[in-house]
Motif scaffolding. Structure first.
Motif, PDB file in Angstrom:
ATOM      1  N   THR A  16       0.824  -1.202   0.000  1.00  0.00           N
ATOM      2  CA  THR A  16       0.000   0.000   0.000  1.00  0.00           C
ATOM      3  C   THR A  16       0.858   1.250   0.000  1.00  0.00           C
ATOM      4  O   THR A  16       0.581   2.208  -0.715  1.00  0.00           O
ATOM      5  N   ALA A  17       1.924   1.248   0.809  1.00  0.00           N
ATOM      6  CA  ALA A  17       2.784   2.429   0.906  1.00  0.00           C
ATOM      7  C   ALA A  17       3.533   2.691  -0.396  1.00  0.00           C
ATOM      8  O   ALA A  17       3.696   3.829  -0.806  1.00  0.00           O
ATOM      9  N   VAL A  18       4.000   1.646  -1.039  1.00  0.00           N
ATOM     10  CA  VAL A  18       4.771   1.811  -2.262  1.00  0.00           C
ATOM     11  C   VAL A  18       3.868   2.040  -3.469  1.00  0.00           C
ATOM     12  O   VAL A  18       4.127   2.906  -4.290  1.00  0.00           O
ATOM     13  N   ALA A  19       2.773   1.293  -3.579  1.00  0.00           N
ATOM     14  CA  ALA A  19       1.911   1.378  -4.757  1.00  0.00           C
ATOM     15  C   ALA A  19       0.949   2.557  -4.690  1.00  0.00           C
ATOM     16  O   ALA A  19       0.488   3.022  -5.726  1.00  0.00           O
ATOM     17  N   GLY A  20       0.659   3.051  -3.511  1.00  0.00           N
ATOM     18  CA  GLY A  20      -0.279   4.166  -3.368  1.00  0.00           C
ATOM     19  C   GLY A  20       0.117   5.384  -4.182  1.00  0.00           C
ATOM     20  O   GLY A  20      -0.676   5.919  -4.959  1.00  0.00           O
ATOM     21  N   PRO A  25      -2.034  11.198 -10.606  1.00  0.00           N
ATOM     22  CA  PRO A  25      -2.268  11.615 -11.994  1.00  0.00           C
ATOM     23  C   PRO A  25      -0.966  11.724 -12.784  1.00  0.00           C
ATOM     24  O   PRO A  25       0.109  11.869 -12.226  1.00  0.00           O
ATOM     25  N   ALA A  26      -1.085  11.710 -14.101  1.00  0.00           N
ATOM     26  CA  ALA A  26       0.079  11.719 -14.983  1.00  0.00           C
ATOM     27  C   ALA A  26       0.880  13.012 -14.885  1.00  0.00           C
ATOM     28  O   ALA A  26       2.059  13.022 -15.205  1.00  0.00           O
ATOM     29  N   HIS A  27       0.301  14.094 -14.423  1.00  0.00           N
ATOM     30  CA  HIS A  27       1.026  15.360 -14.372  1.00  0.00           C
ATOM     31  C   HIS A  27       1.939  15.476 -13.155  1.00  0.00           C
ATOM     32  O   HIS A  27       2.660  16.449 -13.019  1.00  0.00           O
ATOM     33  N   SER A  28       1.960  14.501 -12.278  1.00  0.00           N
ATOM     34  CA  SER A  28       2.859  14.554 -11.128  1.00  0.00           C
ATOM     35  C   SER A  28       4.287  14.280 -11.576  1.00  0.00           C
ATOM     36  O   SER A  28       4.529  13.815 -12.680  1.00  0.00           O
ATOM     37  N   ALA A  29       5.255  14.527 -10.694  1.00  0.00           N
ATOM     38  CA  ALA A  29       6.663  14.350 -11.019  1.00  0.00           C
ATOM     39  C   ALA A  29       6.965  12.889 -11.339  1.00  0.00           C
ATOM     40  O   ALA A  29       6.403  11.993 -10.729  1.00  0.00           O
ATOM     41  N   PRO A  30       7.857  12.642 -12.264  1.00  0.00           N
ATOM     42  CA  PRO A  30       8.198  11.262 -12.625  1.00  0.00           C
ATOM     43  C   PRO A  30       8.814  10.539 -11.437  1.00  0.00           C
ATOM     44  O   PRO A  30       9.688  11.059 -10.767  1.00  0.00           O
ATOM     45  N   ALA A  31       8.349   9.313 -11.203  1.00  0.00           N
ATOM     46  CA  ALA A  31       8.842   8.534 -10.073  1.00  0.00           C
ATOM     47  C   ALA A  31      10.290   8.128 -10.267  1.00  0.00           C
ATOM     48  O   ALA A  31      10.991   7.859  -9.307  1.00  0.00           O
ATOM     49  N   SER A  32      10.777   8.069 -11.495  1.00  0.00           N
ATOM     50  CA  SER A  32      12.132   7.616 -11.751  1.00  0.00           C
ATOM     51  C   SER A  32      13.190   8.591 -11.246  1.00  0.00           C
ATOM     52  O   SER A  32      14.342   8.225 -11.111  1.00  0.00           O
ATOM     53  N   LEU A  33      12.837   9.841 -10.988  1.00  0.00           N
ATOM     54  CA  LEU A  33      13.801  10.822 -10.498  1.00  0.00           C
ATOM     55  C   LEU A  33      14.087  10.673  -9.009  1.00  0.00           C
ATOM     56  O   LEU A  33      15.047  11.232  -8.511  1.00  0.00           O
ATOM     57  N   TYR A  34      13.270   9.923  -8.307  1.00  0.00           N
ATOM     58  CA  TYR A  34      13.395   9.807  -6.869  1.00  0.00           C
ATOM     59  C   TYR A  34      13.538   8.343  -6.472  1.00  0.00           C
ATOM     60  O   TYR A  34      12.753   7.509  -6.892  1.00  0.00           O
ATOM     61  N   ALA A  35      14.553   8.063  -5.658  1.00  0.00           N
ATOM     62  CA  ALA A  35      14.715   6.694  -5.163  1.00  0.00           C
ATOM     63  C   ALA A  35      13.565   6.383  -4.227  1.00  0.00           C
ATOM     64  O   ALA A  35      13.131   7.240  -3.451  1.00  0.00           O
ATOM     65  N   PRO A  36      13.027   5.167  -4.269  1.00  0.00           N
ATOM     66  CA  PRO A  36      11.901   4.825  -3.400  1.00  0.00           C
ATOM     67  C   PRO A  36      12.292   4.906  -1.925  1.00  0.00           C
ATOM     68  O   PRO A  36      13.382   4.513  -1.538  1.00  0.00           O
ATOM     69  N   ASN A  61       6.004   7.428   3.602  1.00  0.00           N
ATOM     70  CA  ASN A  61       6.569   7.472   2.264  1.00  0.00           C
ATOM     71  C   ASN A  61       7.302   8.798   2.128  1.00  0.00           C
ATOM     72  O   ASN A  61       6.686   9.857   2.212  1.00  0.00           O
ATOM     73  N   CYS A  62       8.609   8.739   1.912  1.00  0.00           N
ATOM     74  CA  CYS A  62       9.435   9.952   1.869  1.00  0.00           C
ATOM     75  C   CYS A  62      10.028  10.207   0.486  1.00  0.00           C
ATOM     76  O   CYS A  62      11.010  10.922   0.364  1.00  0.00           O
ATOM     77  N   ALA A  63       9.470   9.654  -0.555  1.00  0.00           N
ATOM     78  CA  ALA A  63      10.044   9.824  -1.891  1.00  0.00           C
ATOM     79  C   ALA A  63       9.835  11.261  -2.380  1.00  0.00           C
ATOM     80  O   ALA A  63      10.443  12.175  -1.866  1.00  0.00           O
ATOM     81  N   VAL A 116      11.905   0.210   2.114  1.00  0.00           N
ATOM     82  CA  VAL A 116      13.007   0.687   1.284  1.00  0.00           C
ATOM     83  C   VAL A 116      13.306   2.130   1.665  1.00  0.00           C
ATOM     84  O   VAL A 116      12.396   2.947   1.795  1.00  0.00           O
ATOM     85  N   TRP A 117      14.588   2.443   1.857  1.00  0.00           N
ATOM     86  CA  TRP A 117      15.013   3.815   2.112  1.00  0.00           C
ATOM     87  C   TRP A 117      16.023   4.195   1.033  1.00  0.00           C
ATOM     88  O   TRP A 117      17.109   3.632   0.967  1.00  0.00           O
ATOM     89  N   ARG A 118      15.649   5.151   0.184  1.00  0.00           N
ATOM     90  CA  ARG A 118      16.476   5.628  -0.921  1.00  0.00           C
ATOM     91  C   ARG A 118      17.037   4.484  -1.757  1.00  0.00           C
ATOM     92  O   ARG A 118      18.208   4.441  -2.084  1.00  0.00           O
ATOM     93  N   GLY A 119      16.171   3.531  -2.044  1.00  0.00           N
ATOM     94  CA  GLY A 119      16.542   2.416  -2.898  1.00  0.00           C
ATOM     95  C   GLY A 119      17.214   1.254  -2.186  1.00  0.00           C
ATOM     96  O   GLY A 119      17.520   0.248  -2.804  1.00  0.00           O
TER      97      GLY A 119
END
Length: 144
Positions: A16-20, A25-36, A61-63, A116-119
């Protein structure tokens, strides 16, 4: 609580924490720029996690943006950032600044952190002598 039940509950909360945040929406920041950075924290009374049934569980969730069921996810993430995710160093954040004294009552409370903390995978367990010591030594991360 059986270890398999504990793992199932932790897995469900972590999912839930990771998938939430992925359902934003698509206009949010790309998840790939931030380590989980998504963690599930539990507390329970007992000597260790195997002997203590979880009494409370929260997510943080601190991403990209802080979120979760933790009472103060922003402060928890800030404290985790200050110690670079080293949960053993949390006590250094609150050293001598609380002005609160704890009794020597021994009623152990165990805290677990998984996720997971920063990957990097986190699997942490610590037993405090009582709830007062947990609250005074662990900054805001374990204040739930």
């Amino acid at each position: 609580m059986q270890p398999m039940t504990r793992w199932a509950m932790t897995g469900a909360l972590l999912t839930t924490a990771v998938a939430g945040p992925l359902s934003t929406p698509a206009h949010s920041a790309p998840a790939s720029l931030y380590a989980p950075s998504a963690l599930v924290l539990t507390t329970g009374h007992g000597e260790n996690a195997a002997a203590a049934a979880p009494e409370r569980a929260v997510t943080v969730n601190c991403a990209y943006a802080t979120s979760g069921t933790h009472p103060d996810p922003r402060q928890a993430c800030a404290d985790l950032d200050r110690v670079n995710g080293d949960l053993d160093r949390l006590a250094t954040l609150r050293a001598n600044d609380t002005g609160r004294f704890c009794t020597k009552e021994y009623r152990p409370i165990v805290v677990t952190v998984q996720g997971v903390w920063r990957g990097t995978r986190v699997n942490y367990e610590h037993t405090f002598a009582n709830s007062c010591i947990k609250e005074t030594q662990a900054a805001s991360v374990f204040a739930f």
